[in-house]
Motif scaffolding. Sequence first.
Motif, PDB file in Angstrom:
ATOM      1  N   SER A  91       7.185  13.775   7.562  1.00 49.21           N
ATOM      2  CA  SER A  91       7.248  14.963   6.705  1.00 49.21           C
ATOM      3  C   SER A  91       7.331  14.587   5.231  1.00 49.21           C
ATOM      4  CB  SER A  91       8.457  15.828   7.085  1.00 49.21           C
ATOM      5  OG  SER A  91       8.351  16.277   8.421  1.00 49.21           O
ATOM      6  N   ILE A  92       7.580  13.302   4.962  1.00 50.73           N
ATOM      7  CA  ILE A  92       7.678  12.827   3.581  1.00 50.73           C
ATOM      8  C   ILE A  92       6.274  12.648   3.016  1.00 50.73           C
ATOM      9  CG2 ILE A  92       8.496  10.961   2.088  1.00 50.73           C
ATOM     10  CD1 ILE A  92      10.638  10.378   4.203  1.00 50.73           C
ATOM     11  N   GLU A  93       6.006  13.248   1.872  1.00 49.88           N
ATOM     12  CA  GLU A  93       4.694  13.133   1.254  1.00 49.88           C
ATOM     13  C   GLU A  93       4.590  11.796   0.518  1.00 49.88           C
ATOM     14  OE1 GLU A  93       3.645  16.417  -1.173  1.00 49.88           O
ATOM     15  OE2 GLU A  93       3.968  17.920   0.395  1.00 49.88           O
ATOM     16  N   VAL A  94       3.583  11.026   0.884  1.00 56.78           N
ATOM     17  CA  VAL A  94       3.365   9.734   0.241  1.00 56.78           C
ATOM     18  C   VAL A  94       1.901   9.621  -0.160  1.00 56.78           C
ATOM     19  CG1 VAL A  94       5.219   8.574   1.494  1.00 56.78           C
ATOM     20  CG2 VAL A  94       2.922   8.605   2.462  1.00 56.78           C
ATOM     21  N   ALA A  95       1.672   8.851  -1.217  1.00 54.21           N
ATOM     22  CA  ALA A  95       0.300   8.625  -1.688  1.00 54.21           C
ATOM     23  C   ALA A  95      -0.256   7.385  -1.006  1.00 54.21           C
ATOM     24  CB  ALA A  95       0.288   8.466  -3.201  1.00 54.21           C
ATOM     25  N   SER A  96      -0.379   7.452   0.316  1.00 53.33           N
ATOM     26  CA  SER A  96      -0.863   6.319   1.094  1.00 53.33           C
ATOM     27  C   SER A  96      -2.266   6.620   1.608  1.00 53.33           C
ATOM     28  CB  SER A  96       0.074   6.047   2.278  1.00 53.33           C
ATOM     29  OG  SER A  96      -0.480   5.096   3.155  1.00 53.33           O
ATOM     30  N   ASN A  97      -3.059   5.571   1.795  1.00 50.71           N
ATOM     31  CA  ASN A  97      -4.410   5.767   2.320  1.00 50.71           C
ATOM     32  C   ASN A  97      -4.489   5.359   3.787  1.00 50.71           C
ATOM     33  OD1 ASN A  97      -4.140   3.003   1.885  1.00 50.71           O
ATOM     34  ND2 ASN A  97      -6.321   2.713   1.461  1.00 50.71           N
ATOM     35  N   THR A  98      -3.434   5.686   4.557  1.00 47.98           N
ATOM     36  CA  THR A  98      -3.417   5.370   5.981  1.00 47.98           C
ATOM     37  C   THR A  98      -4.169   6.441   6.765  1.00 47.98           C
ATOM     38  OG1 THR A  98      -1.286   4.237   5.774  1.00 47.98           O
ATOM     39  CG2 THR A  98      -1.950   4.926   7.979  1.00 47.98           C
ATOM     40  N   SER A  99      -5.071   6.011   7.640  1.00 50.15           N
ATOM     41  CA  SER A  99      -5.872   6.930   8.448  1.00 50.15           C
ATOM     42  C   SER A  99      -5.048   7.484   9.603  1.00 50.15           C
ATOM     43  CB  SER A  99      -7.105   6.197   8.991  1.00 50.15           C
ATOM     44  OG  SER A  99      -7.826   7.005   9.893  1.00 50.15           O
ATOM     45  N   PRO A 134       8.043   4.909   1.019  1.00 51.46           N
ATOM     46  CA  PRO A 134       8.010   4.478  -0.377  1.00 51.46           C
ATOM     47  C   PRO A 134       8.747   5.461  -1.272  1.00 51.46           C
ATOM     48  CG  PRO A 134       5.876   5.354   0.290  1.00 51.46           C
ATOM     49  CD  PRO A 134       6.710   5.268   1.527  1.00 51.46           C
ATOM     50  N   SER A 135       9.407   4.912  -2.286  1.00 43.52           N
ATOM     51  CA  SER A 135      10.148   5.726  -3.245  1.00 43.52           C
ATOM     52  C   SER A 135      10.050   5.048  -4.601  1.00 43.52           C
ATOM     53  CB  SER A 135      11.616   5.867  -2.818  1.00 43.52           C
ATOM     54  OG  SER A 135      12.360   6.607  -3.764  1.00 43.52           O
ATOM     55  N   ARG A 160       0.817  -1.215   0.000  1.00 44.12           N
ATOM     56  CA  ARG A 160       0.000   0.000   0.000  1.00 44.12           C
ATOM     57  C   ARG A 160       0.850   1.264   0.000  1.00 44.12           C
ATOM     58  NH1 ARG A 160      -2.336  -1.986   4.437  1.00 44.12           N
ATOM     59  NH2 ARG A 160      -1.740  -0.133   5.604  1.00 44.12           N
ATOM     60  N   LYS A 161       2.175   1.105   0.114  1.00 48.05           N
ATOM     61  CA  LYS A 161       3.116   2.235   0.140  1.00 48.05           C
ATOM     62  C   LYS A 161       2.881   3.130   1.359  1.00 48.05           C
ATOM     63  CE  LYS A 161       3.839   2.265  -4.865  1.00 48.05           C
ATOM     64  NZ  LYS A 161       5.149   1.590  -4.746  1.00 48.05           N
ATOM     65  N   ALA A 162       2.724   2.490   2.510  1.00 48.47           N
ATOM     66  CA  ALA A 162       2.560   3.224   3.764  1.00 48.47           C
ATOM     67  C   ALA A 162       3.928   3.581   4.338  1.00 48.47           C
ATOM     68  CB  ALA A 162       1.786   2.372   4.765  1.00 48.47           C
ATOM     69  N   LEU A 163       3.957   4.567   5.235  1.00 44.56           N
ATOM     70  CA  LEU A 163       5.153   4.836   6.028  1.00 44.56           C
ATOM     71  C   LEU A 163       5.282   3.721   7.064  1.00 44.56           C
ATOM     72  CD1 LEU A 163       4.679   8.668   6.647  1.00 44.56           C
ATOM     73  CD2 LEU A 163       6.240   7.597   5.010  1.00 44.56           C
ATOM     74  N   ILE A 164       6.484   3.157   7.210  1.00 43.51           N
ATOM     75  CA  ILE A 164       6.666   1.956   8.026  1.00 43.51           C
ATOM     76  C   ILE A 164       7.831   2.131   8.990  1.00 43.51           C
ATOM     77  CG2 ILE A 164       7.339  -0.487   7.954  1.00 43.51           C
ATOM     78  CD1 ILE A 164       5.918  -0.708   5.268  1.00 43.51           C
ATOM     79  N   VAL A 165       7.645   1.639  10.214  1.00 40.73           N
ATOM     80  CA  VAL A 165       8.741   1.462  11.168  1.00 40.73           C
ATOM     81  C   VAL A 165       8.728  -0.001  11.591  1.00 40.73           C
ATOM     82  CG1 VAL A 165       9.648   2.019  13.447  1.00 40.73           C
ATOM     83  CG2 VAL A 165       8.707   3.831  12.015  1.00 40.73           C
ATOM     84  N   VAL A 166       9.864  -0.673  11.442  1.00 39.78           N
ATOM     85  CA  VAL A 166       9.958  -2.080  11.832  1.00 39.78           C
ATOM     86  C   VAL A 166      11.085  -2.235  12.844  1.00 39.78           C
ATOM     87  CG1 VAL A 166      11.428  -2.615   9.830  1.00 39.78           C
ATOM     88  CG2 VAL A 166      10.235  -4.456  11.023  1.00 39.78           C
ATOM     89  N   THR A 167      10.796  -2.984  13.912  1.00 36.08           N
ATOM     90  CA  THR A 167      11.746  -3.188  15.002  1.00 36.08           C
ATOM     91  C   THR A 167      11.962  -4.674  15.232  1.00 36.08           C
ATOM     92  OG1 THR A 167      10.865  -1.208  16.084  1.00 36.08           O
ATOM     93  CG2 THR A 167      12.269  -2.646  17.405  1.00 36.08           C
ATOM     94  N   PHE A 168      13.225  -5.061  15.414  1.00 39.21           N
ATOM     95  CA  PHE A 168      13.566  -6.412  15.854  1.00 39.21           C
ATOM     96  C   PHE A 168      14.228  -6.297  17.221  1.00 39.21           C
ATOM     97  CE2 PHE A 168      13.276  -6.912  11.291  1.00 39.21           C
ATOM     98  CZ  PHE A 168      12.658  -8.149  11.146  1.00 39.21           C
ATOM     99  N   PHE A 169      13.804  -7.136  18.143  1.00 38.88           N
ATOM    100  CA  PHE A 169      14.335  -7.086  19.500  1.00 38.88           C
ATOM    101  C   PHE A 169      14.430  -8.504  20.040  1.00 38.88           C
ATOM    102  CE2 PHE A 169       9.795  -7.166  19.754  1.00 38.88           C
ATOM    103  CZ  PHE A 169       9.502  -7.944  20.861  1.00 38.88           C
ATOM    104  N   LYS A 170      15.157  -8.656  21.138  1.00 39.13           N
ATOM    105  CA  LYS A 170      15.229  -9.950  21.816  1.00 39.13           C
ATOM    106  C   LYS A 170      14.347  -9.878  23.043  1.00 39.13           C
ATOM    107  CE  LYS A 170      18.426 -13.436  23.642  1.00 39.13           C
ATOM    108  NZ  LYS A 170      17.837 -14.529  22.852  1.00 39.13           N
ATOM    109  N   GLU A 171      13.405 -10.821  23.143  1.00 43.51           N
ATOM    110  CA  GLU A 171      12.396 -10.782  24.195  1.00 43.51           C
ATOM    111  C   GLU A 171      12.746 -11.729  25.330  1.00 43.51           C
ATOM    112  OE1 GLU A 171       8.406 -12.310  23.292  1.00 43.51           O
ATOM    113  OE2 GLU A 171       7.651 -10.356  23.919  1.00 43.51           O
TER     114      GLU A 171
END
Length: 318
Positions: free
Chosen positions: A192-200, A163-164, A78-89
């Motif tokens: 601040s990056i303009e993206v054509a995403s439909n995220t609410s 997305p780019s 969907r070309k959303a802005l994403i943050v992904v985290t990997f951690f040790k639990e």
Amino acid sequence: MTLLFITGCGGGDETAATTVATPAGTTTGAAAGGAPGGNTAGGATVEGSAQAESLEDQPFTLNLDQPVPPDFRAAYQRKALIVVTFFKEGEDPLYPQGLEVDDLVNSDLSDLQSQYPEVEFFSYDIGDPGEAETSEELEQGQYGTLAAQMDVGFTPFVAMMAPSGEQYTITNLYQGYVEQGVLNQALFDLTSIEVASNTSDIEVELETVELAESGGGIEYFTVTNNGDDRINLEGFSLRVVDPETGDVTSDSPGVEVNERTRVRPGRSASVGRVPDVVDADGRPVRGTFEGGEDLQLQPGDTVALLDSGGAVVDTATV
């Protein structure tokens, strides 16, 4: 400023260049200011750097033919802005310092998440990749080949992505300890990056989707209001995400809430196919929806909660 070349333990063959910020009066042999070091994907403590950050924007293309979390895949498509985290639990007496770092960074990101509802956050325990040949076979919380595709070296690992064109750009990448203020600024820059995403921008989390006993329909779903204002779910809908393209719109198969259903800040509520449905906590549903009797949903499919305007509020794997 010291250059450190780290080879990812996630299965990649490339070597990622990172910058290690070394405060004045310290050396790379010890963490600065009491900040502990990082934790490798295999569990070993990495002594030294307080923070490792990528030198520049990095292109990233997700291999959709390999098993990756379906909800992450849908956000990517969907070309959303994403943050992904990997951690040790969990707790590991052999590496108490490394796990402290993971807990700190994970907690800081969790605290910041509500300030950036337009960003989709994903978090994975590095010890639970799962064993699957397809994305749909992964269980909730398992990441498949995603860590390998992102060249995760040690945890905590935080990547912020936008997305780019036909691919993505990793705008900020951190491995090891990073202060909350740095994460906050990076998130501000990301949004601040303009993206054509439909995220609410509505702060509602899709907690549970319970399937009906037959037909692959939806029995009920549960949401939590993480925002500061009361919301009304009337007009919201739960739609099936196309597994091939990641597309989801108000015209996709699904159900729509057909009566006023208010949820106060910090509270959860369930919406069911009929008024006498009871959720997993033994509570009657707050409202009802229409449609969706024969959606043919199966475990591993992805659904999206859309607001009344058709923007994606959250996604979940059933």
